[in-house]
Write a protein that holds these residues in place. Structure first.
Motif, PDB file in Angstrom:
ATOM      1  N   THR A 163       0.851  -1.193   0.000  1.00 56.19           N
ATOM      2  CA  THR A 163       0.000   0.000   0.000  1.00 56.19           C
ATOM      3  C   THR A 163       0.885   1.241   0.000  1.00 56.19           C
ATOM      4  N   VAL A 164       0.408   2.272  -0.675  1.00 57.45           N
ATOM      5  CA  VAL A 164       1.218   3.490  -0.818  1.00 57.45           C
ATOM      6  C   VAL A 164       0.348   4.732  -0.609  1.00 57.45           C
ATOM      7  N   TYR A 165       0.856   5.666   0.211  1.00 57.21           N
ATOM      8  CA  TYR A 165       0.270   7.011   0.231  1.00 57.21           C
ATOM      9  C   TYR A 165       1.233   7.901  -0.528  1.00 57.21           C
ATOM     10  N   LEU A 166       0.729   8.532  -1.584  1.00 52.43           N
ATOM     11  CA  LEU A 166       1.586   9.233  -2.531  1.00 52.43           C
ATOM     12  C   LEU A 166       1.151  10.683  -2.699  1.00 52.43           C
ATOM     13  N   GLU A 167       2.099  11.616  -2.656  1.00 51.45           N
ATOM     14  CA  GLU A 167       1.771  13.004  -2.974  1.00 51.45           C
ATOM     15  C   GLU A 167       2.285  13.354  -4.367  1.00 51.45           C
ATOM     16  N   GLY A 168       3.583  13.165  -4.585  1.00 56.62           N
ATOM     17  CA  GLY A 168       4.152  13.417  -5.918  1.00 56.62           C
ATOM     18  C   GLY A 168       5.250  12.415  -6.196  1.00 56.62           C
ATOM     19  N   LEU A 169       5.478  12.121  -7.483  1.00 50.31           N
ATOM     20  CA  LEU A 169       6.472  11.113  -7.865  1.00 50.31           C
ATOM     21  C   LEU A 169       7.796  11.757  -8.264  1.00 50.31           C
ATOM     22  N   LYS A 170       8.889  11.137  -7.897  1.00 50.26           N
ATOM     23  CA  LYS A 170      10.180  11.504  -8.465  1.00 50.26           C
ATOM     24  C   LYS A 170      10.617  10.351  -9.365  1.00 50.26           C
ATOM     25  N   GLY A 171      11.135  10.662 -10.516  1.00 50.47           N
ATOM     26  CA  GLY A 171      11.574   9.599 -11.433  1.00 50.47           C
ATOM     27  C   GLY A 171      10.409   8.767 -11.928  1.00 50.47           C
ATOM     28  N   GLY A 172       9.438   9.414 -12.581  1.00 54.31           N
ATOM     29  CA  GLY A 172       8.210   8.774 -13.038  1.00 54.31           C
ATOM     30  C   GLY A 172       8.463   7.602 -13.978  1.00 54.31           C
ATOM     31  N   ARG A 173       9.435   7.768 -14.879  1.00 53.28           N
ATOM     32  CA  ARG A 173       9.686   6.728 -15.883  1.00 53.28           C
ATOM     33  C   ARG A 173      10.163   5.429 -15.216  1.00 53.28           C
ATOM     34  N   ASN A 174      11.096   5.581 -14.277  1.00 50.64           N
ATOM     35  CA  ASN A 174      11.599   4.421 -13.555  1.00 50.64           C
ATOM     36  C   ASN A 174      10.477   3.785 -12.727  1.00 50.64           C
ATOM     37  N   PHE A 175       9.656   4.639 -12.089  1.00 49.25           N
ATOM     38  CA  PHE A 175       8.542   4.133 -11.294  1.00 49.25           C
ATOM     39  C   PHE A 175       7.618   3.272 -12.142  1.00 49.25           C
ATOM     40  N   MET A 176       7.321   3.740 -13.350  1.00 47.55           N
ATOM     41  CA  MET A 176       6.426   2.982 -14.243  1.00 47.55           C
ATOM     42  C   MET A 176       6.958   1.577 -14.495  1.00 47.55           C
ATOM     43  N   LYS A 177       8.241   1.512 -14.799  1.00 51.31           N
ATOM     44  CA  LYS A 177       8.899   0.238 -15.104  1.00 51.31           C
ATOM     45  C   LYS A 177       8.801  -0.701 -13.886  1.00 51.31           C
ATOM     46  N   VAL A 178       9.164  -0.137 -12.742  1.00 52.36           N
ATOM     47  CA  VAL A 178       9.186  -0.919 -11.506  1.00 52.36           C
ATOM     48  C   VAL A 178       7.768  -1.380 -11.124  1.00 52.36           C
ATOM     49  N   ALA A 179       6.822  -0.457 -11.148  1.00 48.43           N
ATOM     50  CA  ALA A 179       5.451  -0.776 -10.722  1.00 48.43           C
ATOM     51  C   ALA A 179       4.821  -1.824 -11.630  1.00 48.43           C
ATOM     52  N   LYS A 180       5.074  -1.687 -12.922  1.00 51.06           N
ATOM     53  CA  LYS A 180       4.512  -2.615 -13.904  1.00 51.06           C
ATOM     54  C   LYS A 180       4.977  -4.040 -13.620  1.00 51.06           C
ATOM     55  N   LYS A 181       6.259  -4.158 -13.302  1.00 52.21           N
ATOM     56  CA  LYS A 181       6.849  -5.462 -13.029  1.00 52.21           C
ATOM     57  C   LYS A 181       6.283  -6.055 -11.728  1.00 52.21           C
ATOM     58  N   ILE A 182       6.270  -5.238 -10.696  1.00 46.83           N
ATOM     59  CA  ILE A 182       5.881  -5.743  -9.374  1.00 46.83           C
ATOM     60  C   ILE A 182       4.401  -6.045  -9.280  1.00 46.83           C
ATOM     61  N   SER A 183       3.561  -5.211  -9.881  1.00 48.07           N
ATOM     62  CA  SER A 183       2.105  -5.396  -9.715  1.00 48.07           C
ATOM     63  C   SER A 183       1.627  -6.724 -10.303  1.00 48.07           C
ATOM     64  N   LYS A 184       2.470  -7.323 -11.153  1.00 46.34           N
ATOM     65  CA  LYS A 184       2.118  -8.662 -11.668  1.00 46.34           C
ATOM     66  C   LYS A 184       2.347  -9.726 -10.594  1.00 46.34           C
ATOM     67  N   ILE A 185       3.213  -9.415  -9.641  1.00 43.82           N
ATOM     68  CA  ILE A 185       3.559 -10.383  -8.600  1.00 43.82           C
ATOM     69  C   ILE A 185       2.766 -10.096  -7.320  1.00 43.82           C
ATOM     70  N   LYS A 186       2.758  -8.832  -6.915  1.00 43.32           N
ATOM     71  CA  LYS A 186       2.052  -8.434  -5.693  1.00 43.32           C
ATOM     72  C   LYS A 186       1.184  -7.214  -5.983  1.00 43.32           C
ATOM     73  N   PRO A 187      -0.059  -7.217  -5.513  1.00 39.18           N
ATOM     74  CA  PRO A 187      -0.890  -6.046  -5.781  1.00 39.18           C
ATOM     75  C   PRO A 187      -0.324  -4.787  -5.113  1.00 39.18           C
ATOM     76  N   ILE A 188      -0.374  -3.678  -5.851  1.00 35.96           N
ATOM     77  CA  ILE A 188       0.038  -2.369  -5.321  1.00 35.96           C
ATOM     78  C   ILE A 188      -1.213  -1.488  -5.272  1.00 35.96           C
ATOM     79  N   VAL A 189      -1.543  -1.005  -4.075  1.00 38.34           N
ATOM     80  CA  VAL A 189      -2.734  -0.156  -3.909  1.00 38.34           C
ATOM     81  C   VAL A 189      -2.254   1.245  -3.544  1.00 38.34           C
ATOM     82  N   VAL A 190      -2.684   2.249  -4.308  1.00 41.85           N
ATOM     83  CA  VAL A 190      -2.157   3.604  -4.101  1.00 41.85           C
ATOM     84  C   VAL A 190      -3.258   4.618  -3.802  1.00 41.85           C
ATOM     85  N   LEU A 191      -3.058   5.376  -2.724  1.00 40.28           N
ATOM     86  CA  LEU A 191      -3.896   6.538  -2.437  1.00 40.28           C
ATOM     87  C   LEU A 191      -3.102   7.768  -2.852  1.00 40.28           C
TER      88      LEU A 191
END
Lengths: 450, 450
Positions: free
Chosen positions: B211-239
């Motif tokens: 679970t994530v509480y998020l205000e703003g992202l740093k390094g959006g491109r890297n985050f996309m890559k990482v999140a895409k990979k991980i969410s296939k393995i473990k659900p990521i829930v973001v507020l």
């Protein structure tokens, strides 16, 4: 308007189907009626028992020599018509039929229900039910129901087509600090309708807000007239079930109601000034704030000791159309001059007084914002830090509320066990607290004049 | 991937700014670190104190002869750069800066933050913060934070840009039966970013949902890559906070983040398989069910002892796209044959087993529905009637879950005090319960394969 005084304020009650069998419906009625034994007389009717808990049982209602204001019937559906006939002969003031097995089960039950209606209509005796839980008025210790617990007195009237819902709501209310003026379960609505109850509770001084769980309406035109008139005096909040095709199907097997088209209901709510809600949680979130706090103009201030929560609350306010007022330079100066605010305090609305805020910080912030003329109400957030003075903060809010009674305050003390005592202080003083920021924002929204 | 092992599993910790002053941040750190005293060594650094609670204070980190895995800094912002320099010289394994007064307060703080970043980057030491609460791993009794309470171990990782939120969430979780594998507050995100934490907790076996509480992202491109990979393995829930103009403004004064356009975030969530939520309540409602129950195909059964609640649940299911399966004639026959069902039981889905249902009724209903092949999961509602066997019902549900581990069960025991014990039995066995029907329906929805 029908005379429901004898049903809702009976001096004498007969329980037909009273039972010594623990956890039965007839036992539940007996247990609950005893609570009000100093205020009124009651009689048990059951031909198979001599006494229950030392109190005599009559074979039939006709054997009771005194006049009976209210007869409560909890016997098998098949014999209900003959019992109703006896009640009519006895000229009771009103009848509540708890028993189920009528229109909601199909043709066979419909025939029984029709019989009963004919009897009470010709005898001009008002009837609640059948297929209901009964009625409760906590302030006069009247509990004519088999509910498992006794609710606290308060300013909310809850009129529900579902009985089971009432039981859970009572248990919920006991841990959430609100109380009721009326709880009315009306089941199949064979005689008295929702409109009759609305008219009756509207006259009651204790009732400040009327909540309704609705499956289907009988006499829609009359309801419109009644609701339009009353909603100008007291807010009516309605949870309509059976909004979808699957829900509608479920309604029919439940209270034999026709759920109707939800778009039509939405239009009806708009025309009559009814506040429509979607969940049970929302129904009482909103009832609580309407029962406890005044309305105000659209200009709100937010105070928080958690920056993230301030951000979320600002989002909800903008989404709901709650206007966040800019802080005056005078207000900001007052905060600075206090020399108590954390140097990093936000100087904006939401006013973030920073995580290590003590109750003194809250006090200065609340005073400063409430003194600003165009701030008409406050949303106060408390996150739980190691230094947070939960109870002191609550007391300061209660004080502020006394000083500015016309400005509503809605709180969001976030947490669990450790914030509980603060929440209790707030709510005993009729300042509503919500366990989620959006629920608090929605509560504030409903207080704002359109 | 950065090596965060020494931060999240330190053998030695130095607390710089440890304090004997009750309810201060330095005191909170001391109090919490003591919990894990059998698992690791820790050292206090404070030039103004000789000892705290009988444990020696060092003047500076350089005076400690042992190697330090993790240095925690909680001193005034202005002296933080020189402390960081000392930590770099000491070659610590990682640094957490709790102190605030950096980029979030404007130009002056930004300069300080830049200084720090240069230091740690050239020394190749990973840094969490500044302006954060710290980190907690309940399973290994690691609490490097000034949070007021110790959370229970569990399967949820919570990564939060807001520290204040973490404190309230801990208190909330303690009364709501769920626990955490990680709690990470990362504040200004000056060095280590959300992506780094996602990669680290993804490798952790205990963590089942992130679970994530998020205000703003740093390094959006890297985050996309990482999140895409991980969410296939473990659900990521973001507020995501700062969705509106008012919210964005508040974000900037909080963690100096740029909140960005919410539409872009929504697109990003969709592309990466992130589950976006709107409230704190929803974040953990959903985390709990994902941590505890398996996923299933879209074919659900509803069991209820309150007709009205069945109607509402059917509405929510249809609105959310949860498919209610028709009951087989075989299933209905089984229910009839039991000779225990109330004659008015609904014979439909929602299966209304009527208000006076005992645990035996629940048992038969649950067995019959779970045996129907195309029912892949159950929503079980319990309203509180006078005869309701709350604890027995909970135990029966736990039993059924053991028998059909692949079919998820989500409960909605409605009430307060009187239903509490049942809820505890359910949740100790990882069957989630929700205090509102819609919240239960939403939890079931998230379990259904697209």
């Amino acid at each position: 308007m029908k005379n429901l005084e004898k049903i809702f304020n009976p001096k004498t009650i007969a329980i037909i189907g009273a039972s010594p069998k623990k956890n039965s419906v007839g036992w539940g009625l007996v247990k609950n009626i005893l609570e009000g034994k100093d205020s009124r007389k009651f009689f048990y009717v059951n031909p198979f028992e001599k006494e229950i808990g030392g109190i005599k049982c009559f074979s039939k209602i006709g054997d009771i020599s005194q006049e009976i204001d209210l007869a409560v019937i909890a016997v098998r559906a098949k014999i209900v018509p003959q019992i109703v006939e006896q009640c009519c002969r006895k000229k009771v003031g009103g009848i509540i039929i708890i028993s189920s097995g009528f229109a909601e089960i199909g043709k066979e039950g419909e025939i029984l229900q029709d019989k009963i209606i004919k009897l009470v209509k010709s005898a001009k005796i008002p009837l609640i039910g059948p297929n209901c839980l009964g009625i409760i008025r906590p302030s006069i210790k009247l509990n004519v129901s088999f509910a498992p617990a006794f609710p606290k007195p308060g300013n909310i009237a809850f009129i529900s087509q579902s009985g089971a819902l009432i039981d859970s709501i009572i248990d919920k209310s006991l841990s959430e600090n609100y109380g009721f003026s009326f709880l009315i379960s009306y089941g199949n609505e064979a005689d008295l309708t929702l409109s009759d109850f609305l008219l009756f509770v509207n006259k009651d001084r204790q009732t400040k807000v009327i909540t309704v769980y609705l499956e289907g309406l009988k006499g829609g035109r009359n309801f419109m007239k009644v609701a339009k008139k009353i909603s100008k005096i007291k807010p009516i909040v309605v949870l309509k079930a059976g909004r979808t095709e699957m829900g509608k199907k479920a309604v029919f097997t439940h209270t034999a109601s026709l759920a109707g088209n939800y778009q039509i209901y939405q239009a009806l709510f708009k025309q009559t000034g009814i506040i429509g809600v979607e969940t049970i949680e929302e129904l009482f979130d909103i009832a609580k704030v309407l029962a406890w706090q005044p309305k105000c103009k659209n200009g709100i201030g937010i105070i928080t000791n958690g920056g993230g929560c301030g951000v979320l609350m600002a989002d909800y306010c903008q989404e709901l159309g709650v206007n966040l007022v800019k802080l005056d330079s005078k207000t900001i100066q007052k905060l600075k001059d206090s020399k108590i605010m954390h140097p990093a305090f936000s100087r904006n609305n939401p006013l973030d007084i920073v995580g290590d805020a003590l109750s003194k910080d809250y006090q200065i912030a609340i005073e400063a914002l409430l003194k600003q003329k165009n701030i008409y109400g406050l949303l106060i957030i408390q996150t739980l830090q190691i230094m947070t003075e939960v109870e002191k903060n609550a007391k300061i809010i209660v004080e502020a509320k006394r000083k500015w009674p016309e400005k509503p305050i809605v709180c969001c003390f976030l947490g669990g066990e450790m914030t509980k005592k603060g929440v209790e202080i707030l709510e005993k003083n009729k300042i509503p607290n919500y366990p989620d920021l959006k629920r608090a924002a929605k509560a504030m929204k409903v207080l704002i004049y359109e």
